[in-house]
Scaffold this active site. Structure first.
Site, PDB file in Angstrom:
ATOM      1  N   SER A 184       0.841  -1.194   0.000  1.00 24.64           N
ATOM      2  CA  SER A 184       0.000   0.000   0.000  1.00 24.64           C
ATOM      3  C   SER A 184       0.876   1.244   0.000  1.00 24.64           C
ATOM      4  CB  SER A 184      -0.918   0.000   1.226  1.00 24.64           C
ATOM      5  OG  SER A 184      -0.137   0.242   2.380  1.00 24.64           O
ATOM      6  N   LYS A 185       0.213   2.370  -0.024  1.00 22.78           N
ATOM      7  CA  LYS A 185       0.903   3.663  -0.110  1.00 22.78           C
ATOM      8  C   LYS A 185       1.996   3.828   0.936  1.00 22.78           C
ATOM      9  CE  LYS A 185      -1.230   7.122  -2.706  1.00 22.78           C
ATOM     10  NZ  LYS A 185      -2.268   6.367  -3.391  1.00 22.78           N
ATOM     11  N   ARG A 186       1.712   3.339   2.151  1.00 24.61           N
ATOM     12  CA  ARG A 186       2.680   3.591   3.218  1.00 24.61           C
ATOM     13  C   ARG A 186       3.995   2.841   3.004  1.00 24.61           C
ATOM     14  NH1 ARG A 186       2.342  -0.694   6.959  1.00 24.61           N
ATOM     15  NH2 ARG A 186       0.605  -2.011   6.302  1.00 24.61           N
ATOM     16  N   GLY A 190       5.677   3.125   0.368  1.00 20.44           N
ATOM     17  CA  GLY A 190       6.428   3.876  -0.648  1.00 20.44           C
ATOM     18  C   GLY A 190       5.813   3.614  -2.006  1.00 20.44           C
TER      19      GLY A 190
END
Ligand code: GLU
Length: 467
Positions: free
Chosen positions: A239-241, A243
């Site tokens: 996911s986005k977290r 990177g």
């Protein structure tokens, strides 16, 4: 089936970015096609008209191009093939393997509730009704078997069984006559001659449904190979977290496509403990049997290590071009002569670089314009004694003909000796004057990067500034 030449494909839905998982799937299909001397095709699954903008389609083409995954035929666009999908649905109707279902939205919702409570798939009362009303809206549903099992023979997962009673009668054509995903995929793969469907294992359930459709149409079922998902470094869904997730982001972060190919190949596949390998090696080694079934984890350290390896192998002019782009994205625009400076500097700094962004950081010092602004810390180093010493060094440098790292290292050593001091006495000030405080290679390296004229100029500027 196995004696037919291999045809693989990547079938991305344009969403506006190309996910790293799609890139990995494309790579595996490409490797397998190249390994077997078969073909690798691209189908754009653009049936979601709102998302499938020209721009979103371009992103896929660009991503494939950047990754260096060449396809063997013109891309196929799924939406344009709707007529073919409808024909197949009509064929299934004619064969009694599909039926018109007149359930309303409310009736379907009610049946779904009951089915959920009873723990079974939804069933339509129209399945065996053989009714044909021309004035009522209907969907065309697949008439799946209600008992027995469908086995997906998967090259990665092994045999995976699905109880037919758990599979509902899939909609093939919607009320407006448009085909649904599973029908379109089967018809397209069949008509494109795809022999091996290699894709993410989020499609494993679809493989069971698609197997039934193939069989009902009397077509050969392709060989399935469902790849494990790519997870984040912590093992959670990517996911986005974690990177970057999109191919374009990796490009922007300064990774080279050949490094991405090498790295992605190792996400779910491997050849012993080999970490670094060329495309040719990957192509010659790639077997579906060696794909692992457990999820792969993104590992930034490994990616950085691999990228550093390819940065050290890359052609300098190419790297200079990439670094120039990074600089201009940061509003540092190159002047005439700067390209030569980059070409001299990159070989001196790339061993320590993980990405082309690192290369950009490491070359900023050489692109500065005279006179450099010297930070307080560096000006503090310029005592009278040091100035006098730098001025004598300046003269020595002015008389130097050959301007290589080895020559200049020798010169600096000789100079320190003649001054009766260690290099540590001259180093920090010289470095500061040449770099203006930005990261720079070792002294001799910095001098080579700048070239003789610029090096002397920067020394002159610093020495002429008031103390
Ligand atoms: N369009 C599907 C996706 O983007 C892939 C379908 C397939 O590979 O069969 O996930």
């Amino acid at each position: 089936m196995s004696d037919r030449p291999v045809v693989t494909r990547i079938a991305p839905s344009p969403t506006g970015s190309m996910h790293i998982g799609t890139a990995r799937t494309a790579l595996f299909n490409w490797l397998y096609a190249r390994h077997t001397g078969g073909k690798f095709l691209l189908r754009v699954e653009d049936t979601d008209r709102e998302r499938s903008t020209q721009g979103a389609v371009e992103v896929i083409f660009e991503g494939m191009k950047w990754l260096g995954l060449d396809v063997d035929e013109e891309p196929v666009f799924q939406f344009a093939r709707a007529d073919r999908h409808v024909l197949a649905a009509q064929d299934l109707l004619a064969k009694g393997r599909a039926y018109r279902c007149y359930m309303t939205i409310e009736e379907t919702a009610a049946e779904r509730e009951i089915a959920r409570a009873e723990g079974r798939a939804i069933r339509s009362p129209w399945r065996d009704a053989e009714a044909n009303f021309n004035d009522r809206p209907y969907v065309v549903r697949f008439k799946g078997p209600q008992d027995g099992e469908t086995v997906v023979h998967d090259r990665v997962k092994g045999d995976v069984s699905f109880k037919n009673k758990d599979l509902d009668d899939l909609i093939l054509l919607r009320t407006d006559g448009t085909p649904t995903y599973n029908l379109a995929v089967v018809v397209d793969d069949h008509e494109m001659g795809v022999t091996h469907v290699i894709r993410g294992d989020d499609h494993l359930n679809n493989a069971a449904r698609q197997t039934l459709i193939y069989e009902a149409l009397g077509w050969d079922v392709p060989i399935w190979a469902h790849l494990p998902m790519i997870h984040g470094p912590d093992g959670a869904k990517l996911s986005k977290r974690h990177g970057a997730q999109a191919v374009g982001e990796f490009d922007e972060m300064g990774y080279l496509p050949e490094a991405m190919r090498n790295y992605l190949a190792r996400l779910g596949w491997g050849h012993g403990n080999d970490e670094l390998f060329s495309d040719e090696q990957a192509i010659s080694w790639f077997e579906l049997e060696d794909v692992v079934s457990a999820p792969a984890r993104l590992d930034w350290d490994k990616l950085n290590h691999i990228n550093n390896h390819y940065l050290r192998l890359a052609d300098i002019d190419r790297l200079a071009g990439l670094v120039t782009k990074v600089h201009s994205s940061r509003d540092l625009h190159l002047a005439e002569g700067d390209a030569a400076i980059l070409s001299r500097t990159i070989p001196l700094v790339r061993d320590g670089a993980k990405t082309t962004l690192d290369l950009a950081d490491a070359t900023v010092f050489a692109l500065k314009r005279r006179p450099l602004e010297l930070p307080e810390k560096i000006r503090g180093l310029l005592s009278d004694e040091t100035r006098a010493r730098l001025s004598r060094l300046r003269d020595r440098l002015a008389g130097q003909g050959d301007w290589t790292v080895a020559d200049l290292e020798g010169l600096l050593r000789g100079f320190a000796e003649s001054e009766g001091v260690g290099l540590g006495k001259i180093g920090p000030a010289l470095r500061g004057v040449l770099s203006g405080g930005s990261p720079a290679p070792d002294l001799a390296g910095a001098l080579v990067s700048l070239g003789k004229e610029e090096s002397l100029g920067r020394l002159d500027d610093a020495l002429s500034q008031p103390a």
